[in-house]
Design a protein around this motif. Structure first.
Motif: not given
Length: 223
Positions: A8-37
């Motif tokens: 809609g008119h809102s924007l989110f900056l997403g970072n989902a963290g990193c599961d079971d990985c080293g500190a040098a590896v980033p977590g979620a690098v993209c967040v995508v809305k599914i249309d009509d969902d």
């Protein structure tokens, strides 16, 4: 500094963290809305997977990939790029197939880092190194759109994000944000950040351009 999504008119900056990985590896690098969902798709780089995030917080694994970097949803199909040096490229998985479906490779690209869906029904803009390439899925054809060069940028500067609206393409490369016409034929302008690099772009429904930067800022340019 990665992972912008407009709802809609809102924007989110997403970072989902990193599961079971080293500190040098980033977590979620993209967040995508599914249309009509109400669901979202996360590119989880640390966990090497793409997941569907439900409103209750649960996740369903949609596909696995070594370096899922950007994604778009079109016609209930999830398209994403795998930024691996070897075997990387544009992949797709049908959202109605169920969980953890094997993705199919749509096109091979060496270490792609940016992806956006064009306004037509079959084309994508793909960022590969300093270039933006238009890929037509129907014909499997490729055509050049933009090559980034700035006298103050090193030759290794890569396209890191692409965003589109009805009339323009926005390209992030280093501290530069370049605006192009939708047909790639006209360079409409360029903005240079005073500090940091532009890492992620998103166009809101009101036409505003949001920019996430490498030094932790979220910027907006309104029409």
């Amino acid at each position: 500094g990665r992972g912008l999504v407009t709802i809609g008119h809102s924007l989110f900056l997403g970072n989902a963290g990193c599961d079971d990985c080293g500190a040098a590896v980033p977590g979620a690098v993209c967040v995508v809305k599914i249309d009509d969902d109400d669901d979202l798709v996360l590119c989880e780089l640390g966990s090497q997977r793409l997941t569907r995030l439900k409103p209750d917080g649960s996740r369903i694994v949609l596909a696995r990939a070594p370096h899922p970097n950007e994604a778009v949803v079109r016609n209930r199909t999830l398209y994403f790029i795998d930024a691996a040096d070897t075997g990387g490229g544009l992949f797709a998985v049908d959202l109605v197939d169920g969980d953890d479906a094997p993705p199919r490779q749509v096109a091979e690209f060496p270490r792609p880092e940016a992806l956006a869906a064009a306004s037509d029904v079959a084309s994508f803009y793909v960022g590969v190194g300093p270039d933006v390439v238009v890929f037509d899925e129907a014909t499997r054809s490729r055509s050049p759109c933009y090559h980034h060069h700035h006298d103050d940028d090193p030759a290794s500067t890569r396209v890191t994000s692409i965003a589109v609206d009805a009339d323009r393409i926005f390209v992030a490369a280093g501290p530069s944000i370049v605006a192009l016409s939708a047909d790639c034929q006209t360079r409409l302008g360029e903005t240079r950040l005073a500090t940091g690099d532009a890492t992620s772009l998103a166009v809101a429904t009101d036409g505003a351009l949001y920019v996430a930067t490498s030094d932790g800022r979220l910027l907006v340019s309104r029409p």
